[in-house]
Motif scaffolding. Structure first.
Motif, short mmCIF file in Angstrom:
data_model
loop_
_atom_site.label_atom_id
_atom_site.label_comp_id
_atom_site.label_asym_id
_atom_site.label_seq_id
_atom_site.Cartn_x
_atom_site.Cartn_y
_atom_site.Cartn_z
N GLY A 38 0.82 -1.21 0.00
CA GLY A 38 0.00 0.00 0.00
C GLY A 38 0.84 1.25 0.00
O GLY A 38 2.08 1.20 -0.08
N THR A 39 0.17 2.37 0.13
CA THR A 39 0.84 3.67 0.10
C THR A 39 0.75 4.41 1.43
O THR A 39 1.31 5.50 1.56
N GLY A 40 0.05 3.85 2.39
CA GLY A 40 -0.11 4.52 3.68
C GLY A 40 1.11 4.37 4.56
O GLY A 40 2.09 3.70 4.21
N ALA A 41 1.06 5.04 5.72
CA ALA A 41 2.14 4.94 6.69
C ALA A 41 2.28 3.49 7.15
O ALA A 41 1.30 2.84 7.51
N GLY A 42 3.50 2.97 7.11
CA GLY A 42 3.74 1.60 7.52
C GLY A 42 3.44 0.57 6.45
O GLY A 42 3.58 -0.62 6.69
N GLN A 43 3.03 1.03 5.25
CA GLN A 43 2.81 0.13 4.14
C GLN A 43 3.95 0.31 3.13
O GLN A 43 4.66 1.31 3.15
N PHE A 44 4.11 -0.68 2.24
CA PHE A 44 5.24 -0.66 1.33
C PHE A 44 4.82 -1.01 -0.10
O PHE A 44 3.85 -1.73 -0.33
N ASN A 45 5.59 -0.48 -1.05
CA ASN A 45 5.48 -0.86 -2.45
C ASN A 45 6.90 -1.06 -2.97
O ASN A 45 7.58 -0.13 -3.34
N ILE A 46 7.36 -2.30 -2.90
CA ILE A 46 8.71 -2.73 -3.27
C ILE A 46 9.76 -2.08 -2.35
O ILE A 46 10.54 -1.21 -2.76
N PRO A 47 9.80 -2.49 -1.08
CA PRO A 47 10.87 -2.02 -0.20
C PRO A 47 12.19 -2.64 -0.63
O PRO A 47 12.25 -3.84 -0.90
N GLN A 48 13.26 -1.83 -0.71
CA GLN A 48 14.54 -2.34 -1.19
C GLN A 48 15.67 -2.06 -0.22
O GLN A 48 16.08 -2.92 0.53
N GLY A 49 16.17 -0.85 -0.22
CA GLY A 49 17.26 -0.53 0.69
C GLY A 49 16.78 -0.34 2.12
O GLY A 49 15.67 0.13 2.35
N MET A 50 17.61 -0.75 3.06
CA MET A 50 17.23 -0.54 4.46
C MET A 50 18.47 -0.45 5.34
O MET A 50 19.56 -0.89 4.96
N ALA A 51 18.28 0.15 6.51
CA ALA A 51 19.38 0.30 7.46
C ALA A 51 18.79 0.41 8.86
O ALA A 51 17.62 0.74 9.04
N VAL A 52 19.62 0.12 9.86
CA VAL A 52 19.24 0.26 11.26
C VAL A 52 20.33 1.06 11.94
O VAL A 52 21.53 0.75 11.80
N ASP A 53 19.96 2.13 12.68
CA ASP A 53 20.98 2.94 13.33
C ASP A 53 21.28 2.41 14.73
O ASP A 53 20.70 1.42 15.19
#
Length: 467
Positions: A223-238
């Motif tokens: 989806g397009t709302g907060a907490g929804q995704f459309n092809i999540p790719q890059g990510m990181a954790v601080d």
């Protein structure tokens, strides 16, 4: 223009990671343009930072990796098109270890991971095409933990593989049928505790696994709302545990606040991020009253928002018999982060002296001129309304001293109302009180009147985009 916007987003993500906090979401700067020259890009994809803040970007169609200073100034590039050592065909993810060595995933060049030093000199590579242990098919995301172990999002094999710093296979995890199934992962990250986060791209969600790859939780839907995704790719954790996710077709980076209360829910998925019984929608609507005690912890994450040594849950009308700042008898069957019993009967969140400041933010809740700290049995020698002994090593906003030994909260006249909320026990009168927070001439409605409305909002959120 699209390519420039991509690198602007990526550089902003880098700034977020440097800052180690959600307050860094404001745009800082952009660098790069479309082209083949130094500092230009043709489909930038992966991004990583070293310990000095230098930025590494994989430049897919230019078959290279570029290195920039923290201000975006070009430093060097390495790689050319080809299948030899130090060459690339489809360069993807990039990661940097604690020694400054650079690891690069190539989804087509012998399906290998290549290691370079900080100047771009080739060191070695590992991985061959296949589906066996240590073999790769379209490796895309890559991450390195504090011990130098390497994690690869093996997209074509629907799995994550872990290797030693020398490229020796350690283990893999994947399940294409169960609840923890992984489909075409393209991003992977590791936090300070060794937990492994996966951008589960084809499932439009993020997975969290422990250091052995055992499934812990998942969040996100299409989806397009907060907490929804459309092809999540890059990510990181601080270093604080905040999660950053770049989405290909929603054209954005989402930031998910750390799971501070350890209930398994992050950021906007958690309606009560510190489990104090006060919904985030209440604690976050207070504008200039956010963080009145100046400890750098926003109210939604602060167990003692006004720093008076009295947990927010108590000042809001809840119970905290063990003094840890968390609401007692917590149960959350619907997994929205808010104690189930509060849905039908929310905490009153009183404003005892009707000054527009709820008690959990007011250094003198009853307006009698005596600070809540003193009336609760604590020490406030300078009269600023905050507990003098305020050391907080665990960073939850509640002083360690009162977690170990809660303030007595006396009820001098025995009427069932603690002195700090009982104006009948006042020793002096001060119309202005001595609140830590101040809203000037503004007058807010009593919070107990807002509670029922907030419950309706929470229920709608829970039934809507968050679920």
């Amino acid at each position: 223009m699209r390519k420039l916007s991509v690198i602007a987003v990526l550089s902003c993500l880098g700034a977020l990671l440097i800052a180690h906090g959600v307050k860094a979401q404001t745009f800082s700067f952009a660098f790069g343009s479309r082209g083949t020259g130094a500092g230009q890009f043709n489909q930038p994809f992966g991004i990583a930072l070293d310990g000095s803040g230098n930025i590494y970007v994989t430049d897919v169609l230019n078959n290279r990796v570029q290195k920039f200073a923290s201000n975006g100034a070009f430093i060097l590039e390495f790689g050319t098109e080809g299948r030899g050592n130090g060459q690339f065909i489809d360069v993807q993810g990039v990661a940097v270890d604690g020694s400054g060595n650079v690891y690069v995933a190539d989804a087509a060049n012998d399906f290998a991971i290549q290691k370079f030093d900080s100047n771009g000199a080739f060191i070695f590579k590992f991985g061959t095409l296949g589906s066996g242990a240590g073999e790769l098919r379209e490796p895309r995301g890559i991450a390195v933990d504090g011990s130098g172990n390497i994690y690869v999002a093996d997209s074509g094999n629907n799995r994550i593989q872990k290797f030693s710093s020398t490229g020796a296979f350690l283990f893999e995890f994947s399940n294409v049928l169960g609840d923890d199934r992984i489909l075409h992962p393209t991003g992977v990250a590791v936090d300070g505790s060794g937990n492994i986060y996966v951008a589960d791209t084809a499932n439009d969600r993020i997975q969290k696994n422990d250091s052995n790859g055992a499934f812990i939780l998942k969040f996100g839907t299409f989806g397009t709302g907060a907490g929804q995704f459309n092809i999540p790719q890059g990510m990181a954790v601080d270093s604080a545990g905040n999660i950053y996710v770049a989405e290909r077709f929603n054209y954005r980076v989402q930031v998910f606040r750390a799971d501070t209360d350890r209930d398994g829910l992050t950021g906007s998925l958690d309606l009560d991020s510190d489990n104090d019984g006060i919904p985030d929608v209440v604690e976050g609507r207070l504008g200039d009253l956010d963080d009145p005690d100046g400890d750098g912890i926003p109210n939604a994450l602060d167990l003692d928002s006004d720093g008076d040594g009295i947990p927010d849950v108590i000042e809001a009308g809840g119970k905290d018999e063990d003094g840890n700042g968390l609401i007692d008898d917590f149960g959350d069957e619907d997994q929205d982060g808010l104690s189930d019993r509060l849905l039908d009967k929310p905490l009153p969140v009183p404003d005892t002296d009707h000054d527009g400041i709820p008690d959990f933010l007011d250094g003198d809740s009853d307006g009698d001129g005596v600070t809540d700290v003193r009336e609760a049995g604590g020490v406030d020698d300078n009269g600023d309304g905050m507990l003098d002994e305020s050391a907080d090593e665990d960073g939850d906003g509640l002083a360690d001293s009162v977690e170990a030994d809660p303030l007595p909260l006396p009820d001098t006249d025995g009427d069932g109302v603690a002195d700090f909320q009982d104006s009948s026990t006042q020793s002096s009168n001060d119309d202005d009180g001595c609140s830590v927070a101040s809203v000037g001439d503004a007058v807010s409605p009593p919070f107990f009147l807002i509670g029922p409305v907030l419950v309706l909002i929470i229920r709608r959120r829970r039934a809507g985009s968050l679920r």
